[in-house]
Scaffold this motif. Structure first.
Motif, PDB file in Angstrom:
ATOM      1  N   LYS A   1       0.841  -1.194   0.000  1.00 29.90           N
ATOM      2  CA  LYS A   1       0.000   0.000   0.000  1.00 29.90           C
ATOM      3  C   LYS A   1       0.883   1.255   0.000  1.00 29.90           C
ATOM      4  O   LYS A   1       0.617   2.221  -0.735  1.00 29.90           O
ATOM      5  N   ALA A   2       1.941   1.225   0.822  1.00 27.87           N
ATOM      6  CA  ALA A   2       2.857   2.369   0.869  1.00 27.87           C
ATOM      7  C   ALA A   2       3.546   2.563  -0.473  1.00 27.87           C
ATOM      8  O   ALA A   2       3.732   3.706  -0.933  1.00 27.87           O
TER       9      ALA A   2
ATOM     10  N   VAL B   1       4.285   5.595  -5.559  1.00 30.44           N
ATOM     11  CA  VAL B   1       4.209   5.666  -7.024  1.00 30.44           C
ATOM     12  C   VAL B   1       3.244   6.776  -7.455  1.00 30.44           C
ATOM     13  O   VAL B   1       3.522   7.531  -8.395  1.00 30.44           O
ATOM     14  N   LYS B   2       2.130   6.888  -6.750  1.00 29.41           N
ATOM     15  CA  LYS B   2       1.174   7.947  -7.056  1.00 29.41           C
ATOM     16  C   LYS B   2       1.805   9.324  -6.837  1.00 29.41           C
ATOM     17  O   LYS B   2       1.668  10.227  -7.670  1.00 29.41           O
TER      18      LYS B   2
ATOM     19  N   GLY C   1       4.353  10.252  -9.495  1.00 31.17           N
ATOM     20  CA  GLY C   1       3.772  10.723 -10.749  1.00 31.17           C
ATOM     21  C   GLY C   1       3.520  12.218 -10.754  1.00 31.17           C
ATOM     22  O   GLY C   1       3.467  12.844 -11.820  1.00 31.17           O
ATOM     23  N   ARG C   2       3.379  12.805  -9.565  1.00 26.65           N
ATOM     24  CA  ARG C   2       3.139  14.250  -9.462  1.00 26.65           C
ATOM     25  C   ARG C   2       4.385  15.007  -9.019  1.00 26.65           C
ATOM     26  O   ARG C   2       4.399  16.235  -9.052  1.00 26.65           O
ATOM     27  N   ASP C   3       5.385  14.278  -8.602  1.00 29.30           N
ATOM     28  CA  ASP C   3       6.611  14.907  -8.100  1.00 29.30           C
ATOM     29  C   ASP C   3       7.793  13.995  -8.430  1.00 29.30           C
ATOM     30  O   ASP C   3       8.342  13.310  -7.575  1.00 29.30           O
ATOM     31  N   LEU C   4       8.181  13.980  -9.683  1.00 30.12           N
ATOM     32  CA  LEU C   4       9.242  13.087 -10.145  1.00 30.12           C
ATOM     33  C   LEU C   4      10.599  13.710  -9.823  1.00 30.12           C
ATOM     34  O   LEU C   4      11.227  14.365 -10.657  1.00 30.12           O
TER      35      LEU C   4
ATOM     36  N   GLU D   1      -0.515  17.875  -1.960  1.00 30.35           N
ATOM     37  CA  GLU D   1       0.239  17.094  -0.983  1.00 30.35           C
ATOM     38  C   GLU D   1      -0.195  17.440   0.440  1.00 30.35           C
ATOM     39  O   GLU D   1      -0.346  16.555   1.283  1.00 30.35           O
ATOM     40  N   LEU D   2      -0.394  18.718   0.699  1.00 32.47           N
ATOM     41  CA  LEU D   2      -0.876  19.121   2.014  1.00 32.47           C
ATOM     42  C   LEU D   2      -2.231  18.480   2.305  1.00 32.47           C
ATOM     43  O   LEU D   2      -2.457  17.945   3.397  1.00 32.47           O
TER      44      LEU D   2
END
Length: 414
Positions: A89-90, A95-96, A99-102, A166-167
């Motif tokens: 799960k972690a 990975v999610k 995808g927004r912060d490579l 993220e917040l």
């Protein structure tokens, strides 16, 4: 309030001279009966320590600051974490997020979480992150891997330089989050539907370390070249502190005024600020003291006439919350001048217990400084009012009681 729950506190670095508010909170929690273990993402870089650091009993453990420096430790963390129920799960959350912060930083956070979850120093039963950016990322991943609940203290830069997505997600995953200014509190509340999980908690000040100043601040008024008015500032030489604006304001002061400025703190911009002081023709009136411990800082508050800090919002959104040094200086009846940024107006009211000007306005700051320099009685009045407010509303015991209650309520429900 004694408890059998050991709390692992995840910190960006420890110990740090610029984070006395965290150190005094850790000591306060220990005195309240909490057992702590400290997990730092970075080793200390300061050459000195505050006395409070030596009073904290908790063991300190360090995660790999950079994964490539301790590859075997990271690999062991992965192998040991794989069988844990929350690993996959972690990994999905990571990975999610990736995808927004490579970024390499994102990989580092997950690698540090693997090490934390596998080594589990002190066998804690609760995780608490100081700062909602990097430390909270490590904590959130480790919490899922190990199945251990977590909470968070958010401050300033970590709030204002983190993306809203993220917040919002961290606020949803943490059991609760506290933050130290009303502006930060309102911003975080706007990002979550679970508003009851966000709490306003001023750090406050350990007033035993900043007892009442029984002496008197001077009657200097800038007229005596042999005894100039003493202006002091304490803070890291970084962009959000606005020291370039403060130097420009000092350079604008009338030539007939005699003053001396002392800066306490280290930082990446020190060399550039020294050059700026020379270019402005005021370097002979400036003393760069570097980093000092709390005892020396207290002595400077008591022998100075004015405290100045030109807080600003930087291009990336970074800013102060409520700088603890303003609370410290106020506790010693030292007249303060600062800017209307974040939590500063929550402490200082212009003309009542300090001076507040707009950020980035060197001329306005210079005029406020001039007025304070020329008016020692006005400085005494503002300083006395500031001290009264600090001792009535910014005693750190209140924040410790609030945190202890928040932890106790969670554990009663468990």
């Amino acid at each position: 309030m004694p408890t059998d729950r050991k709390i692992a506190v995840i910190l960006k670095g420890y110990p740090r001279l610029s984070e006395t508010f965290i150190a005094q909170e850790l000591l306060g929690l220990e005195k309240a009966g909490h057992e702590l273990v400290l997990i730092a993402l970075r080793r200390p870089t300061d050459g000195k320590r505050h006395p409070v650091h030596d009073e904290i009993r908790a063991d300190v453990h360090y995660l790999p600051e950079y994964l490539h420096e301790e590859p075997l430790r990271v690999l062991k963390g992965l192998v040991r974490s794989l069988p844990k129920p929350g690993f996959w799960k972690a990994l999905g959350l990571f990975v999610k997020d990736l995808g927004r912060d490579l970024t390499r930083n994102r990989f580092r956070r997950f690698g540090q979480a693997l090490v934390l979850a596998s080594e589990w120093p002190g066998d804690p039963r609760w995780l608490h992150a100081h700062f909602i950016h990097t430390p909270a990322s490590v904590t959130a991943y480790a919490s899922v891997i190990a199945g251990t609940p977590w909470t968070c203290s958010a401050h300033a830069k970590d709030i204002w330089t983190s993306p809203d997505w993220e917040l919002s997600e961290k606020l949803g995953r943490a059991r609760w989050t506290v933050t130290c200014t009303r502006t930060g509190y309102e911003h975080l509340q706007s990002l979550t539907s679970q508003k009851a999980r966000v709490h306003l908690s001023y750090h406050g000040l350990d007033l035993e370390r900043f007892p009442r100043f029984d002496g008197e601040h001077s009657s200097r008024d800038g007229s005596d070249e042999a005894d100039p008015v003493r202006i002091v500032s304490v803070g890291r030489a970084v962009g959000k502190k606005g020291y370039d604006v403060l130097l420009q304001a000092l350079a604008l002061l009338p030539e007939d005024l005699h003053w001396r400025f002392e800066h306490i703190g280290a930082g990446e911009l020190t060399a550039k600020l020294k050059v700026l002081g020379s270019e402005l023709g005021i370097s002979d009136r400036i003393a760069w003291k570097g980093a000092l411990d709390q005892t020396d800082v207290l002595a400077h508050y008591r022998t100075s006439d004015i405290f100045a800090l030109a807080c600003r919002v930087t291009a990336d959104g970074d800013r102060d919350g409520l700088p603890n040094v303003l609370v410290e200086a106020s506790s010693q009846r030292l007249a303060c001048v600062s800017t209307a940024i974040s939590g500063v107006p929550e402490l200082l009211v212009d003309g009542e217990n300090g001076r507040i000007v707009l950020s980035e306005d060197a001329k306005a700051l210079s005029l406020a400084l001039e007025q304070l320099i020329r008016d020692p009685e006005g400085r005494r009045r503002l300083g006395a009012a500031a001290e009264k407010r600090v001792r009535a509303h910014f005693d750190h015991h209140s924040s410790i009681e609030q945190l202890t209650t928040l932890f106790a309520n969670e554990w009663k429900a468990a």
